[in-house]
Design a protein around this motif. Structure first.
Motif, PDB file in Angstrom:
ATOM      1  N   ARG A   1      84.508 -48.923 -33.678  1.00  0.00           N
ATOM      2  CA  ARG A   1      84.191 -47.827 -34.599  1.00  0.00           C
ATOM      3  C   ARG A   1      83.992 -46.519 -33.850  1.00  0.00           C
ATOM      4  O   ARG A   1      84.477 -45.463 -34.272  1.00  0.00           O
ATOM      5  CB  ARG A   1      82.928 -48.177 -35.386  1.00  0.00           C
ATOM      6  CG  ARG A   1      82.438 -47.075 -36.321  1.00  0.00           C
ATOM      7  CD  ARG A   1      81.153 -47.486 -37.019  1.00  0.00           C
ATOM      8  NE  ARG A   1      80.088 -47.792 -36.079  1.00  0.00           N
ATOM      9  CZ  ARG A   1      79.340 -46.870 -35.487  1.00  0.00           C
ATOM     10  NH1 ARG A   1      79.573 -45.576 -35.702  1.00  0.00           N
ATOM     11  NH2 ARG A   1      78.375 -47.232 -34.655  1.00  0.00           N
ATOM     12  N   ARG A   2      83.305 -46.563 -32.736  1.00  0.00           N
ATOM     13  CA  ARG A   2      83.006 -45.345 -31.975  1.00  0.00           C
ATOM     14  C   ARG A   2      84.257 -44.717 -31.355  1.00  0.00           C
ATOM     15  O   ARG A   2      84.283 -43.514 -31.093  1.00  0.00           O
ATOM     16  CB  ARG A   2      81.984 -45.650 -30.879  1.00  0.00           C
ATOM     17  CG  ARG A   2      80.594 -45.992 -31.400  1.00  0.00           C
ATOM     18  CD  ARG A   2      79.681 -46.430 -30.261  1.00  0.00           C
ATOM     19  NE  ARG A   2      78.401 -46.951 -30.720  1.00  0.00           N
ATOM     20  CZ  ARG A   2      77.274 -46.252 -30.799  1.00  0.00           C
ATOM     21  NH1 ARG A   2      77.272 -44.974 -30.433  1.00  0.00           N
ATOM     22  NH2 ARG A   2      76.160 -46.810 -31.216  1.00  0.00           N
TER      23      ARG A   2
ATOM     24  N   GLU B   1      82.795 -54.651 -32.520  1.00  0.00           N
ATOM     25  CA  GLU B   1      83.084 -53.861 -33.718  1.00  0.00           C
ATOM     26  C   GLU B   1      82.449 -52.481 -33.606  1.00  0.00           C
ATOM     27  O   GLU B   1      83.037 -51.476 -34.027  1.00  0.00           O
ATOM     28  CB  GLU B   1      82.563 -54.582 -34.957  1.00  0.00           C
ATOM     29  CG  GLU B   1      82.896 -53.905 -36.268  1.00  0.00           C
ATOM     30  CD  GLU B   1      84.392 -53.763 -36.505  1.00  0.00           C
ATOM     31  OE1 GLU B   1      84.796 -52.761 -37.152  1.00  0.00           O
ATOM     32  OE2 GLU B   1      85.162 -54.634 -36.047  1.00  0.00           O
ATOM     33  N   ASP B   2      81.252 -52.403 -33.031  1.00  0.00           N
ATOM     34  CA  ASP B   2      80.582 -51.120 -32.831  1.00  0.00           C
ATOM     35  C   ASP B   2      81.412 -50.223 -31.905  1.00  0.00           C
ATOM     36  O   ASP B   2      81.599 -49.025 -32.178  1.00  0.00           O
ATOM     37  CB  ASP B   2      79.190 -51.361 -32.237  1.00  0.00           C
ATOM     38  CG  ASP B   2      78.357 -50.101 -32.166  1.00  0.00           C
ATOM     39  OD1 ASP B   2      77.568 -49.864 -33.081  1.00  0.00           O
ATOM     40  OD2 ASP B   2      78.494 -49.341 -31.181  1.00  0.00           O
TER      41      ASP B   2
ATOM     42  N   ASN C   1      75.822 -48.630 -27.819  1.00  0.00           N
ATOM     43  CA  ASN C   1      76.235 -49.809 -28.568  1.00  0.00           C
ATOM     44  C   ASN C   1      75.011 -50.376 -29.272  1.00  0.00           C
ATOM     45  O   ASN C   1      74.156 -51.000 -28.640  1.00  0.00           O
ATOM     46  CB  ASN C   1      76.875 -50.854 -27.653  1.00  0.00           C
ATOM     47  CG  ASN C   1      77.581 -51.933 -28.433  1.00  0.00           C
ATOM     48  OD1 ASN C   1      76.954 -52.842 -28.954  1.00  0.00           O
ATOM     49  ND2 ASN C   1      78.898 -51.819 -28.540  1.00  0.00           N
ATOM     50  N   THR C   2      74.914 -50.119 -30.561  1.00  0.00           N
ATOM     51  CA  THR C   2      73.698 -50.431 -31.308  1.00  0.00           C
ATOM     52  C   THR C   2      73.331 -51.913 -31.269  1.00  0.00           C
ATOM     53  O   THR C   2      72.162 -52.250 -31.020  1.00  0.00           O
ATOM     54  CB  THR C   2      73.826 -49.942 -32.760  1.00  0.00           C
ATOM     55  OG1 THR C   2      74.052 -48.517 -32.745  1.00  0.00           O
ATOM     56  CG2 THR C   2      72.561 -50.242 -33.554  1.00  0.00           C
TER      57      THR C   2
ATOM     58  N   PRO D   1      81.969 -53.093 -24.657  1.00  0.00           N
ATOM     59  CA  PRO D   1      80.626 -52.837 -25.198  1.00  0.00           C
ATOM     60  C   PRO D   1      79.592 -52.903 -24.070  1.00  0.00           C
ATOM     61  O   PRO D   1      79.517 -53.902 -23.353  1.00  0.00           O
ATOM     62  CB  PRO D   1      80.433 -53.974 -26.208  1.00  0.00           C
ATOM     63  CG  PRO D   1      81.810 -54.411 -26.580  1.00  0.00           C
ATOM     64  CD  PRO D   1      82.645 -54.220 -25.337  1.00  0.00           C
TER      65      PRO D   1
ATOM     66  N   ALA E   1      79.746 -58.282 -33.067  1.00  0.00           N
ATOM     67  CA  ALA E   1      79.172 -57.047 -33.600  1.00  0.00           C
ATOM     68  C   ALA E   1      79.256 -55.926 -32.581  1.00  0.00           C
ATOM     69  O   ALA E   1      79.519 -54.764 -32.921  1.00  0.00           O
ATOM     70  CB  ALA E   1      77.724 -57.281 -34.023  1.00  0.00           C
TER      71      ALA E   1
END
Length: 474
Positions: free
Chosen positions: A449-450, A445-446, A302-303, A386, A442
């Protein structure tokens, strides 16, 4: 004073009781799903610190959760406390010397892991109360990481459904954000049943279950040339059928651990191993039954959370090791091979530093390792929440994981310093998320997306329940 500096003060205020908790758990090493005393120590500490405590999470007697705060985002901090078989070792002694011959030992540092995570959660609890901040923090005491997949069962039971972010760490050689690479796996017991007979007088009447196990192992070994490079298959014979060579063994059991880089690659590999077992039974005219013990997913990174955690590492700086710490670490490092030491650096994408016994820096966020990966049930949490993890510098560089050397360093001053350091990083990451709703958004959202092209599906078959008896075979 920044949020991070304030929360670090809260960690410092409680450091001694949690160091003592870590040492107590170190002294009562218990295997997966049998961590009754260790879980009780964690439950008692949660109550002493003012958490609302729930036990028996997902029907697991040794799973415990403590919550504090009201409303707002939910921050989960994950801990563990299971040990490993055969790794008993005297504390602080750099030569093999078990406390109990053949006994258990904390050869992966989970005594430190659980204590630091609860310390971080306690600091966040105290910080929320002192600052009047709306939000909740939970400590999840998770058993059976070493093969039992407890977090996978907890995920399947919905224990993390309302969690906004999850944070954890693991003791090791370096202070760093964990590079989220791990192998998905399935652990299966294959039990073969044949027919006993006199091995000399009437061998033709027997059907050897042990032959079936051996043929299965041969078949899997031939398969190794024809599976993905990063896949791994391991086995342990749990029951060889007895000690009498003049009796054809009527029963034998082998446990297989099958790993692959993702669930997508794991499923067909498991199918192939199952076919080999069926073939071994066919060749020996025995019957085979299977039992899935556990299964875990690969980790998802998770960036946004990784950047936030790295920022905390950089603000905090490295652990405060001293000359005595370095000297003791050097004595343990001297028991390791040069390849052990090179492999430790390689796993974090670093060049070896001659003469360095303890890591006294922060691994750059962009560093990527080139070593082998293990497996963790944190992977299943990372698919639904996350998730971010830290590495903590708690032992001599080169110390093999799952070794007597790791156990022997589990109560050293350096281990305690690394544990407190990790607690500060986790607590700082948690309060950063609570102070910045944009970070949580954020992170979500990460994760979205993954998982867009591959939604989470539990690798645990629905009919499989936690193998609460699995430590009896270890």
């Amino acid at each position: 004073m920044s949020n991070s500096e304030a929360i670090w003060d809260f960690v410092e205020e409680k450091r001694e009781p949690f160091i003592a908790l870590s040492d107590r758990v170190w002294g009562m090493p218990e295997l997966c799903y049998a961590e009754h005393r260790s879980a009780e120590e964690h439950r008692r500490m949660l109550e002493e610190q003012g958490f609302r405590v729930t036990t028996g999470i997902a029907g697991i007697p040794t799973a415990v959760m403590g919550e504090a705060g009201e409303g707002g985002p939910v921050i989960a901090i994950l801990g563990e406390y299971d040990a490993l078989p055969g790794l008993s070792q005297e504390a602080g002694l750099p030569s093999p010397s078990p406390v109990e011959a053949g006994g258990n030992g904390h050869g992966c540092g989970h005594n430190l892991l659980g204590s630091a995570s609860m310390l971080a959660a306690t600091a966040v609890k105290d910080y929320l109360a002192a600052k009047g901040i709306v939000g909740r923090v939970r400590y999840y005491g998770c058993p059976a990481e070493e093969g039992g997949a407890a977090k996978g069962f907890m995920v399947r039971a919905g224990a993390f459904d309302d969690v906004d972010i999850a944070i954890s760490w693991h003791p090791g050689h370096f202070a760093a954000v964990n590079d989220a690479v791990s192998l998905a796996n399935t652990r299966i017991d294959f039990s073969f049943t044949g027919k006993s007979a006199h091995a000399a007088g009437a061998p033709h009447l027997g059907r050897s279950a042990l032959d079936a196990v051996e043929l299965m192992n041969v078949g899997v070994n031939y398969m190794r040339e024809h599976m993905p490079d990063d896949a791994r298959v391991h086995y342990a014979i749990l029951d060889a059928g007895g000690i009498a060579p003049n009796v054809v063994q009527a029963f034998a059991k082998v446990r297989y651990l099958i790993r692959a880089s993702s669930l997508v690659e794991l499923r067909p590999l498991v199918g192939r191993v199952r076919k080999i077992a069926d073939g071994a039974a066919l060749m020996t005219e025995t019957k085979v039954e299977t039992r899935v013990i556990g299964a875990v997913s690969n980790l998802l990174g998770n960036t946004p959370l990784e950047r936030a955690m790295h920022d905390n590492f950089m603000r905090l700086g490295p652990p405060p090791f001293d000359e005595a710490d370095r000297a003791l670490a050097k004595s343990f490092q001297d028991t390791c091979t040069e390849e052990d030491i090179r492999a430790a650096y390689r796993r974090h994408g670093l060049r070896p530093v001659p003469g360095q016994s303890l890591h006294e820096g922060i691994v750059p966020l962009e560093a990527r390792g080139r070593g082998g990966a293990g497996s963790t049930d944190v992977g299943d949490v990372s698919w639904v929440v996350p998730t971010v993890q830290a590495w903590g510098a708690t032992c001599a560089i080169g110390t093999p994981f799952h070794s007597w050397q790791f156990t022997g360093q589990g109560k050293t001053p350096a281990a305690h310093k690394g544990m407190i350091h990790a607690a500060k990083v986790m607590a700082g990451t948690a309060v950063d998320a609570l102070a910045d709703p944009g970070l949580i958004a954020a992170a979500k959202e990460d994760l979205k997306r993954r998982t867009a092209d591959a939604p989470y599906i539990s690798p645990l078959p629905q009919e499989v329940e936690p193998a609460l008896d699995m430590s009896k075979a270890l």
